[in-house]
Design a protein around this motif. Sequence first.
Motif, PDB file in Angstrom:
ATOM      1  N   VAL A  11       0.831  -1.200   0.000  1.00 45.85           N
ATOM      2  CA  VAL A  11       0.000   0.000   0.000  1.00 45.85           C
ATOM      3  C   VAL A  11       0.870   1.256   0.000  1.00 45.85           C
ATOM      4  CG1 VAL A  11      -1.712   1.315   1.325  1.00 45.85           C
ATOM      5  CG2 VAL A  11      -1.968  -1.152   1.057  1.00 45.85           C
ATOM      6  N   LEU A  12       1.938   1.243   0.771  1.00 43.25           N
ATOM      7  CA  LEU A  12       2.840   2.384   0.801  1.00 43.25           C
ATOM      8  C   LEU A  12       3.463   2.613  -0.573  1.00 43.25           C
ATOM      9  CD1 LEU A  12       3.965   4.562   2.640  1.00 43.25           C
ATOM     10  CD2 LEU A  12       5.779   2.994   3.294  1.00 43.25           C
ATOM     11  N   GLN A  13       3.871   1.554  -1.237  1.00 38.25           N
ATOM     12  CA  GLN A  13       4.473   1.675  -2.568  1.00 38.25           C
ATOM     13  C   GLN A  13       3.452   2.180  -3.589  1.00 38.25           C
ATOM     14  OE1 GLN A  13       7.717   1.512  -3.350  1.00 38.25           O
ATOM     15  NE2 GLN A  13       7.048   2.266  -5.322  1.00 38.25           N
ATOM     16  N   GLU A  14       2.223   1.705  -3.498  1.00 37.59           N
ATOM     17  CA  GLU A  14       1.167   2.183  -4.401  1.00 37.59           C
ATOM     18  C   GLU A  14       0.897   3.674  -4.175  1.00 37.59           C
ATOM     19  OE1 GLU A  14      -0.677   0.720  -6.991  1.00 37.59           O
ATOM     20  OE2 GLU A  14       1.010  -0.650  -6.807  1.00 37.59           O
ATOM     21  N   ASN A  15       0.892   4.082  -2.914  1.00 37.22           N
ATOM     22  CA  ASN A  15       0.686   5.481  -2.570  1.00 37.22           C
ATOM     23  C   ASN A  15       1.805   6.336  -3.168  1.00 37.22           C
ATOM     24  OD1 ASN A  15      -0.226   7.827  -1.373  1.00 37.22           O
ATOM     25  ND2 ASN A  15       0.124   7.159   0.708  1.00 37.22           N
ATOM     26  N   LEU A  16       3.038   5.915  -2.999  1.00 39.07           N
ATOM     27  CA  LEU A  16       4.176   6.638  -3.564  1.00 39.07           C
ATOM     28  C   LEU A  16       4.073   6.699  -5.085  1.00 39.07           C
ATOM     29  CD1 LEU A  16       6.833   8.131  -3.181  1.00 39.07           C
ATOM     30  CD2 LEU A  16       7.996   5.926  -3.128  1.00 39.07           C
ATOM     31  N   SER A  17       3.657   5.611  -5.680  1.00 33.83           N
ATOM     32  CA  SER A  17       3.494   5.572  -7.136  1.00 33.83           C
ATOM     33  C   SER A  17       2.454   6.585  -7.600  1.00 33.83           C
ATOM     34  CB  SER A  17       3.096   4.158  -7.565  1.00 33.83           C
ATOM     35  OG  SER A  17       2.890   4.106  -8.947  1.00 33.83           O
ATOM     36  N   ASN A  18       1.368   6.720  -6.845  1.00 31.29           N
ATOM     37  CA  ASN A  18       0.336   7.706  -7.192  1.00 31.29           C
ATOM     38  C   ASN A  18       0.884   9.130  -7.118  1.00 31.29           C
ATOM     39  OD1 ASN A  18      -1.582   5.743  -7.640  1.00 31.29           O
ATOM     40  ND2 ASN A  18      -2.358   5.808  -5.559  1.00 31.29           N
ATOM     41  N   TRP A  19       1.680   9.412  -6.089  1.00 29.46           N
ATOM     42  CA  TRP A  19       2.275  10.746  -5.968  1.00 29.46           C
ATOM     43  C   TRP A  19       3.278  10.992  -7.089  1.00 29.46           C
ATOM     44  CZ3 TRP A  19       0.259  14.592  -3.448  1.00 29.46           C
ATOM     45  CH2 TRP A  19      -0.608  14.328  -2.395  1.00 29.46           C
ATOM     46  N   LEU A  23       3.468  14.006  -9.826  1.00 26.84           N
ATOM     47  CA  LEU A  23       4.697  14.735 -10.132  1.00 26.84           C
ATOM     48  C   LEU A  23       4.913  14.777 -11.641  1.00 26.84           C
ATOM     49  CD1 LEU A  23       7.509  16.014  -9.651  1.00 26.84           C
ATOM     50  CD2 LEU A  23       8.375  13.685  -9.345  1.00 26.84           C
ATOM     51  N   ASN A  24       4.778  13.637 -12.293  1.00 28.84           N
ATOM     52  CA  ASN A  24       4.975  13.579 -13.744  1.00 28.84           C
ATOM     53  C   ASN A  24       3.981  14.470 -14.476  1.00 28.84           C
ATOM     54  OD1 ASN A  24       7.166  11.858 -13.581  1.00 28.84           O
ATOM     55  ND2 ASN A  24       5.889  10.032 -13.645  1.00 28.84           N
ATOM     56  N   LYS A  25       2.761  14.543 -13.977  1.00 28.89           N
ATOM     57  CA  LYS A  25       1.753  15.415 -14.585  1.00 28.89           C
ATOM     58  C   LYS A  25       2.178  16.880 -14.483  1.00 28.89           C
ATOM     59  CE  LYS A  25      -3.128  16.595 -14.362  1.00 28.89           C
ATOM     60  NZ  LYS A  25      -4.413  16.338 -13.713  1.00 28.89           N
ATOM     61  N   VAL A  26       2.664  17.278 -13.305  1.00 27.76           N
ATOM     62  CA  VAL A  26       3.132  18.656 -13.110  1.00 27.76           C
ATOM     63  C   VAL A  26       4.321  18.941 -14.026  1.00 27.76           C
ATOM     64  CG1 VAL A  26       4.226  20.238 -11.462  1.00 27.76           C
ATOM     65  CG2 VAL A  26       2.257  18.871 -10.758  1.00 27.76           C
ATOM     66  N   LEU A  27       5.257  18.017 -14.069  1.00 29.42           N
ATOM     67  CA  LEU A  27       6.437  18.209 -14.923  1.00 29.42           C
ATOM     68  C   LEU A  27       6.040  18.285 -16.389  1.00 29.42           C
ATOM     69  CD1 LEU A  27       9.020  15.837 -13.196  1.00 29.42           C
ATOM     70  CD2 LEU A  27       8.954  18.337 -13.112  1.00 29.42           C
ATOM     71  N   ASN A  28       5.102  17.447 -16.808  1.00 31.07           N
ATOM     72  CA  ASN A  28       4.646  17.480 -18.201  1.00 31.07           C
ATOM     73  C   ASN A  28       4.022  18.821 -18.548  1.00 31.07           C
ATOM     74  OD1 ASN A  28       5.490  14.892 -18.837  1.00 31.07           O
ATOM     75  ND2 ASN A  28       3.535  13.952 -18.328  1.00 31.07           N
ATOM     76  N   GLN A  29       3.276  19.398 -17.612  1.00 36.65           N
ATOM     77  CA  GLN A  29       2.670  20.704 -17.844  1.00 36.65           C
ATOM     78  C   GLN A  29       3.743  21.776 -18.042  1.00 36.65           C
ATOM     79  OE1 GLN A  29       0.129  21.126 -14.417  1.00 36.65           O
ATOM     80  NE2 GLN A  29      -1.556  20.003 -15.374  1.00 36.65           N
ATOM     81  N   GLU A  43      16.470  15.538  -5.414  1.00 40.51           N
ATOM     82  CA  GLU A  43      16.468  15.195  -3.993  1.00 40.51           C
ATOM     83  C   GLU A  43      15.397  15.978  -3.243  1.00 40.51           C
ATOM     84  OE1 GLU A  43      20.524  15.886  -2.836  1.00 40.51           O
ATOM     85  OE2 GLU A  43      21.182  13.931  -3.578  1.00 40.51           O
ATOM     86  N   SER A  44      15.234  17.242  -3.571  1.00 44.21           N
ATOM     87  CA  SER A  44      14.192  18.059  -2.939  1.00 44.21           C
ATOM     88  C   SER A  44      12.801  17.536  -3.292  1.00 44.21           C
ATOM     89  CB  SER A  44      14.314  19.522  -3.372  1.00 44.21           C
ATOM     90  OG  SER A  44      15.524  20.067  -2.920  1.00 44.21           O
ATOM     91  N   VAL A  45      12.602  17.195  -4.564  1.00 45.64           N
ATOM     92  CA  VAL A  45      11.318  16.643  -5.007  1.00 45.64           C
ATOM     93  C   VAL A  45      11.043  15.319  -4.286  1.00 45.64           C
ATOM     94  CG1 VAL A  45      10.154  15.583  -6.987  1.00 45.64           C
ATOM     95  CG2 VAL A  45      11.249  17.815  -7.232  1.00 45.64           C
ATOM     96  N   ASP A  46      12.059  14.503  -4.133  1.00 46.62           N
ATOM     97  CA  ASP A  46      11.886  13.225  -3.426  1.00 46.62           C
ATOM     98  C   ASP A  46      11.413  13.439  -1.990  1.00 46.62           C
ATOM     99  OD1 ASP A  46      12.552  11.710  -5.636  1.00 46.62           O
ATOM    100  OD2 ASP A  46      14.618  11.352  -5.001  1.00 46.62           O
ATOM    101  N   TRP A  47      11.959  14.450  -1.323  1.00 47.10           N
ATOM    102  CA  TRP A  47      11.526  14.746   0.050  1.00 47.10           C
ATOM    103  C   TRP A  47      10.067  15.181   0.077  1.00 47.10           C
ATOM    104  CZ3 TRP A  47      13.562  12.886   4.141  1.00 47.10           C
ATOM    105  CH2 TRP A  47      14.930  12.634   4.208  1.00 47.10           C
ATOM    106  N   VAL A  48       9.673  15.995  -0.889  1.00 42.04           N
ATOM    107  CA  VAL A  48       8.279  16.436  -0.959  1.00 42.04           C
ATOM    108  C   VAL A  48       7.359  15.241  -1.219  1.00 42.04           C
ATOM    109  CG1 VAL A  48       6.621  17.824  -2.279  1.00 42.04           C
ATOM    110  CG2 VAL A  48       8.846  18.784  -1.657  1.00 42.04           C
ATOM    111  N   GLY A  55       2.478  11.084   4.840  1.00 42.28           N
ATOM    112  CA  GLY A  55       1.410  11.790   5.544  1.00 42.28           C
ATOM    113  C   GLY A  55       0.047  11.212   5.216  1.00 42.28           C
ATOM    114  N   HIS A  56      -0.224  11.013   3.938  1.00 38.98           N
ATOM    115  CA  HIS A  56      -1.507  10.436   3.537  1.00 38.98           C
ATOM    116  C   HIS A  56      -1.630   8.993   4.008  1.00 38.98           C
ATOM    117  CE1 HIS A  56      -2.351  13.890   1.051  1.00 38.98           C
ATOM    118  NE2 HIS A  56      -3.531  13.392   0.812  1.00 38.98           N
ATOM    119  N   PHE A  57      -0.552   8.259   3.882  1.00 40.17           N
ATOM    120  CA  PHE A  57      -0.590   6.851   4.272  1.00 40.17           C
ATOM    121  C   PHE A  57      -0.894   6.703   5.764  1.00 40.17           C
ATOM    122  CE2 PHE A  57       1.550   3.018   5.845  1.00 40.17           C
ATOM    123  CZ  PHE A  57       0.871   2.059   5.109  1.00 40.17           C
TER     124      PHE A  57
END
Length: 102
Positions: A11-19, A23-29, A43-48, A55-57
Motif C-alpha cells: 500500500v505504501l508503494q502504491e501510494n508513492l506511485s500515485n504521488w 509529479l509527472n503530470k506537473v512536470l509534463n505541464q 532530492e528536494s522533489v523526493d523529500w516532498v 502523511g496520507h498513508f
Amino acid sequence: MEGQNNLYDYVLQENLSNWQCLLNKVLNQKKLSVVDLSKEMRESVDWVLEYFCYGHFFASQQWIKSGMKIPPDTLATILDAAASKGFFASLDEILNRNEKKI
C-alpha cells in the motif's frame, strides 16, 4: 504482514506511485521530465513526495485504527485539500465551514 506479500509495504508503494504520477503530470505541464531535474532538485522533489506519501498513508492508517468514524469520501476530501492547498489554507477552510454551521 511481513515478508514477500507485506500489505503495508504494498500500500505504501502504491501510494508513492500515485504521488509520482502527479509529479509527472506537473512536470509534463512544464514540458519537463524527471531527467531534466538537477540532482539537488530531484532530492528536494523526493523529500516532498515522501512527505505527502507518508502523511496520507499514516492518516489513512489512523482513520482505520480509529474505527473509520467519518465516511471515506469525507476523509479523501480532507486529505486532498491538505495536499493541494497546504496546511494553513486547509485549516481555514475547515474552520470557516464549521463557523457557518454554528
